[in-house]
Design an enzyme around this catalytic site. Structure first.
Site, PDB file in Angstrom:
ATOM      1  N   ASP A  74       0.870  -1.168   0.000  1.00  0.00           N
ATOM      2  CA  ASP A  74       0.000   0.000   0.000  1.00  0.00           C
ATOM      3  C   ASP A  74       0.911   1.224   0.000  1.00  0.00           C
ATOM      4  OD1 ASP A  74      -1.706   2.093   0.449  1.00  0.00           O
ATOM      5  OD2 ASP A  74      -2.617   1.273   2.268  1.00  0.00           O
ATOM      6  N   PHE A  98       0.893   5.575 -14.114  1.00  0.00           N
ATOM      7  CA  PHE A  98      -0.085   6.375 -13.378  1.00  0.00           C
ATOM      8  C   PHE A  98      -0.315   7.715 -14.080  1.00  0.00           C
ATOM      9  CE2 PHE A  98       1.767   3.854  -9.760  1.00  0.00           C
ATOM     10  CZ  PHE A  98       0.630   3.110  -9.520  1.00  0.00           C
ATOM     11  N   ASP A 170      -1.885   0.155 -27.304  1.00  0.00           N
ATOM     12  CA  ASP A 170      -1.197  -0.475 -26.176  1.00  0.00           C
ATOM     13  C   ASP A 170      -0.027  -1.328 -26.625  1.00  0.00           C
ATOM     14  OD1 ASP A 170      -2.707   0.301 -23.773  1.00  0.00           O
ATOM     15  OD2 ASP A 170      -4.374  -0.701 -24.744  1.00  0.00           O
TER      16      ASP A 170
END
Length: 382
Positions: A74, A98, A170
């Site tokens: 995390d 991200f 992609d």
């Protein structure tokens, strides 16, 4: 020994483009560790095509993430983040896709990571780069195809925009990402310094079209003109380039000498179209003449005639025909990977050969966090 053995890659990436690059690095021998959310793992585990799931994860996730390890962390937890920083200190490459600003907020942007590891190769995939009006848009394949002009290259001129039937953006972006990372590793070997490698889906799809975009830019701004004849294979190439229906199936004709092709087919094209420039100008009407002739005989007959004259042509196969053909089998493209539950999954291998050796691996995609404890102990993270 595979060429990238000994290389440690940390993959903070999800979905398709960046993980596809990680897959290729793993195929070439790198140790690729996916850094994933605890329990659920990366979001791509639930993105399915054909709605097929295996061991709780989508089939497409398995195809892209085989031969990797998974470490659960995390990144908003201080202890987990500290362990990740220790792992970064020992890595060769890290990758992420991200949105712009996310890694900066966590404290894992390039400058911060370089302070931890001065030799790191830091790779970033975005949808559209980090600046401009598109920068924060979703970097999704169909959207990229639509914005880049790619959708106006296939089918006929009255078809409207037509997307490719696969994740073109992609896949090509993942290939470009690998190229950039490998180039940066070569530079590091010479200079002992880090490098920032950045690619975007949009730039990759624009580069994929470099031939036709260059033609457009040097052709007075004239848009690509798709043929009015169904089966035309390229908006800028002359007749006969395309796929044609025969008496029983289909046949593909690549570029070639139109007069020779006409002679083999039994139609005289030399009198009305003597100059090659006319093969472009009158592309559609020439294709209609060829199409009418090809419908008179079955594909096998035409192939025999055309191939005996050295003309570039082929039958048009479906998956069930192509993947049963000896031409496919001799390539050895299939491999089986062993799933975490002991079952198997059939997929394709890496298409690269090294010193004549095909690169196979039977290691399936890992479950979320499957190697966390092992990696903690191996790298003294706890």
């Amino acid at each position: 020994m595979k060429p990238l053995e000994g290389l440690l890659v940390l993959e903070f990436s999800q979905f398709m483009a960046a993980p596809t690059a990680g897959l290729r690095l793993a195929d070439l021998g790198a140790r690729v560790i996916k850094i994933e959310r605890p329990v659920k793992g990366e979001a791509g585990r639930q993105i399915a095509i054909r709605n097929i799931f295996v061991n709780g994860d989508s089939l497409v996730f398995h195809t892209i993430n085989r031969n990797k390890e998974s470490y659960a962390a995390d990144l908003k937890d201080a202890d987990d983040l500290e362990r990740i920083k220790k792992l970064i200190a020992k890595a060769d490459v890290i990758t992420h896709n991200f949105r712009p600003g996310v890694m900066e907020k966590i404290g894992l942007d390039y400058e911060s990571v370089k302070a931890i590891n001065s030799r790191i190769i830091y790779g970033v995939v975005t949808g559209y780069g980090t600046k401009g009006p598109w920068a924060l848009r979703p970097g999704q394949d169909l959207l990229i195809q639509s914005l880049s002009g790619l959708a106006y290259l296939s089918d006929t001129n009255d078809a409207g925009p037509v997307p490719f039937g696969l994740a073109t953006a992609d896949m090509i972006c993942g290939a470009h990402f690998v190229q950039g990372i490998l180039a940066a590793l070569i530079k590091r070997a010479k200079t002992n310094t880090s490098a920032l490698v950045e690619v975007s889906l949009m730039e990759s799809v624009l580069d994929l079209q470099f031939e036709v975009i260059t033609t457009y830019l040097n052709d007075g701004g004239k848009l690509p003109q798709r043929s009015s004849v169904k089966g035309n294979g390229h908006a800028y190439l002359s007749a006969p380039y395309g796929i044609y229906q025969t008496k029983d199936n289909y046949l593909a004709l690549a570029m070639g000498n139109l007069h020779q092709i006409g002679n083999v087919l039994g139609i005289d094209l030399s009198e009305d179209y003597p100059d090659k420039s006319l093969w472009f100008v009158h592309r559609d009407e020439i294709m209609l003449l060829i199409a009418g002739q090809l419908k008179k005989k079955i594909t096998a007959e035409w192939l025999n005639k055309l191939q005996s004259e050295g003309i570039w042509c082929s039958e048009v196969l479906t998956y069930d025909q192509s993947l049963q053909h000896e031409g496919y089998r001799v390539l050895g493209m299939q491999q089986e990977v062993i799933l975490p539950d002991g079952g198997t999954l059939t997929t394709t291998r890496c298409p690269i050969r090294i010193n004549g050796e095909k690169l196979y691996s039977n290691v399936a995609a890992p479950r979320p966090g499957a190697q966390t404890e092992e990696i903690n102990h191996q790298f003294n993270l706890v």
